[in-house]
Design a protein around this motif. Structure first.
Motif, PDB file in Angstrom:
ATOM      1  N   PHE A  85       5.162 -10.720  -2.536  1.00 55.46           N
ATOM      2  CA  PHE A  85       5.412  -9.348  -2.992  1.00 55.46           C
ATOM      3  C   PHE A  85       4.748  -8.426  -1.991  1.00 55.46           C
ATOM      4  O   PHE A  85       3.626  -8.688  -1.549  1.00 55.46           O
ATOM      5  N   SER A  86       5.421  -7.340  -1.645  1.00 59.37           N
ATOM      6  CA  SER A  86       4.868  -6.373  -0.690  1.00 59.37           C
ATOM      7  C   SER A  86       4.815  -4.983  -1.297  1.00 59.37           C
ATOM      8  O   SER A  86       5.695  -4.607  -2.078  1.00 59.37           O
ATOM      9  N   LYS A  87       3.784  -4.235  -0.901  1.00 60.68           N
ATOM     10  CA  LYS A  87       3.613  -2.857  -1.372  1.00 60.68           C
ATOM     11  C   LYS A  87       2.806  -2.084  -0.348  1.00 60.68           C
ATOM     12  O   LYS A  87       1.854  -2.608   0.224  1.00 60.68           O
ATOM     13  N   THR A  88       3.168  -0.832  -0.147  1.00 59.77           N
ATOM     14  CA  THR A  88       2.382   0.064   0.698  1.00 59.77           C
ATOM     15  C   THR A  88       1.319   0.727  -0.172  1.00 59.77           C
ATOM     16  O   THR A  88       1.630   1.292  -1.225  1.00 59.77           O
ATOM     17  N   ILE A  89       0.068   0.626   0.260  1.00 59.48           N
ATOM     18  CA  ILE A  89      -1.051   1.185  -0.488  1.00 59.48           C
ATOM     19  C   ILE A  89      -1.122   2.682  -0.217  1.00 59.48           C
ATOM     20  O   ILE A  89      -1.290   3.108   0.925  1.00 59.48           O
ATOM     21  N   SER A  90      -1.027   3.463  -1.285  1.00 60.06           N
ATOM     22  CA  SER A  90      -0.965   4.916  -1.141  1.00 60.06           C
ATOM     23  C   SER A  90      -2.289   5.578  -1.525  1.00 60.06           C
ATOM     24  O   SER A  90      -3.160   4.963  -2.141  1.00 60.06           O
ATOM     25  N   LEU A 127     -11.348 -10.293   4.378  1.00 61.29           N
ATOM     26  CA  LEU A 127     -11.503 -10.579   5.798  1.00 61.29           C
ATOM     27  C   LEU A 127     -11.348  -9.365   6.697  1.00 61.29           C
ATOM     28  O   LEU A 127     -11.883  -9.351   7.813  1.00 61.29           O
ATOM     29  N   ALA A 128     -10.594  -8.372   6.252  1.00 64.60           N
ATOM     30  CA  ALA A 128     -10.363  -7.169   7.051  1.00 64.60           C
ATOM     31  C   ALA A 128     -10.088  -6.018   6.094  1.00 64.60           C
ATOM     32  O   ALA A 128      -9.615  -6.235   4.975  1.00 64.60           O
ATOM     33  N   PRO A 129     -10.385  -4.804   6.524  1.00 63.44           N
ATOM     34  CA  PRO A 129     -10.160  -3.665   5.629  1.00 63.44           C
ATOM     35  C   PRO A 129      -8.680  -3.385   5.418  1.00 63.44           C
ATOM     36  O   PRO A 129      -7.845  -3.672   6.280  1.00 63.44           O
ATOM     37  N   VAL A 130      -8.377  -2.833   4.263  1.00 61.86           N
ATOM     38  CA  VAL A 130      -7.033  -2.347   3.963  1.00 61.86           C
ATOM     39  C   VAL A 130      -7.097  -0.829   4.024  1.00 61.86           C
ATOM     40  O   VAL A 130      -7.870  -0.203   3.300  1.00 61.86           O
ATOM     41  N   MET A 131      -6.314  -0.264   4.905  1.00 63.78           N
ATOM     42  CA  MET A 131      -6.291   1.181   5.085  1.00 63.78           C
ATOM     43  C   MET A 131      -5.229   1.800   4.188  1.00 63.78           C
ATOM     44  O   MET A 131      -4.224   1.162   3.864  1.00 63.78           O
ATOM     45  N   ILE A 132      -5.456   3.033   3.799  1.00 72.28           N
ATOM     46  CA  ILE A 132      -4.442   3.773   3.068  1.00 72.28           C
ATOM     47  C   ILE A 132      -3.224   3.877   3.983  1.00 72.28           C
ATOM     48  O   ILE A 132      -3.337   4.240   5.142  1.00 72.28           O
ATOM     49  N   GLY A 133      -2.083   3.504   3.474  1.00 74.28           N
ATOM     50  CA  GLY A 133      -0.854   3.475   4.264  1.00 74.28           C
ATOM     51  C   GLY A 133      -0.468   2.093   4.742  1.00 74.28           C
ATOM     52  O   GLY A 133       0.662   1.893   5.208  1.00 74.28           O
ATOM     53  N   ASP A 134      -1.364   1.122   4.639  1.00 72.41           N
ATOM     54  CA  ASP A 134      -1.021  -0.254   5.014  1.00 72.41           C
ATOM     55  C   ASP A 134      -0.027  -0.840   4.012  1.00 72.41           C
ATOM     56  O   ASP A 134      -0.108  -0.575   2.809  1.00 72.41           O
TER      57      ASP A 134
END
Length: 149
Positions: free
Chosen positions: A18-23, A89-96
């Protein structure tokens, strides 16, 4: 509604994603729900002085994207999560855009348990979270009952 896969229908190697863009909205709603107003997530000026140089999303936002995989795809409707573990393991940025993928790596037919390897990647292919989850897939005896809902 259709019941998800039962233990006997699931095979080692089965996978779903499942994929989603983090807003921005996701971050604010998550903070409101959980009470986690860490300035790393909420304050752009504070975030500029961190190693990331910008605000990052709460890790559990991305980790929770496995829920639609488990609850609607694999095993699917009727699945119960029993245990999970995650490594950030790595940051999730807004917009990723995050893709959550689960792959079946073990089954215990007698206990009706399935273990899945979890991998969360961003749009660049970077693994941001990995982990495991153990779930109880739906039981065959509920298949006819669920069709009537």
């Amino acid at each position: 509604m259709e019941l998800g896969k039962t233990i006997n229908e699931i095979r080692i190697g089965d996978s779903a994603s499942f994929s989603k863009t983090i807003s921005e909205t996701d971050v604010y709603l998550f903070a409101g729900i959980t009470g986690d107003f860490n300035p790393m997530h909420m304050n752009e000026e504070y975030a500029k002085i961190t190693p990331f140089k910008q605000r990052i999303a709460h890790g559990p936002i991305a980790a929770s994207l496995i829920a639609p995989v488990l609850g609607t795809k694999l095993p699917g409707l009727g699945t119960i999560a029993v245990e999970s573990s995650s490594r950030y393991l790595a940051p999730v940025m807004i917009g990723d855009t995050i893709t959550a993928r689960g792959e079946v790596i073990a089954k215990d037919v007698e206990k009706n348990l399935v273990t899945m390897k979890l991998t969360f990647t961003n749009q660049h292919g970077t693994v941001v979270i990995d982990g495991h989850v153990t779930v109880m897939p739906p039981l065959e005896k509920f298949r006819d009952k669920i069709k009537h809902l």
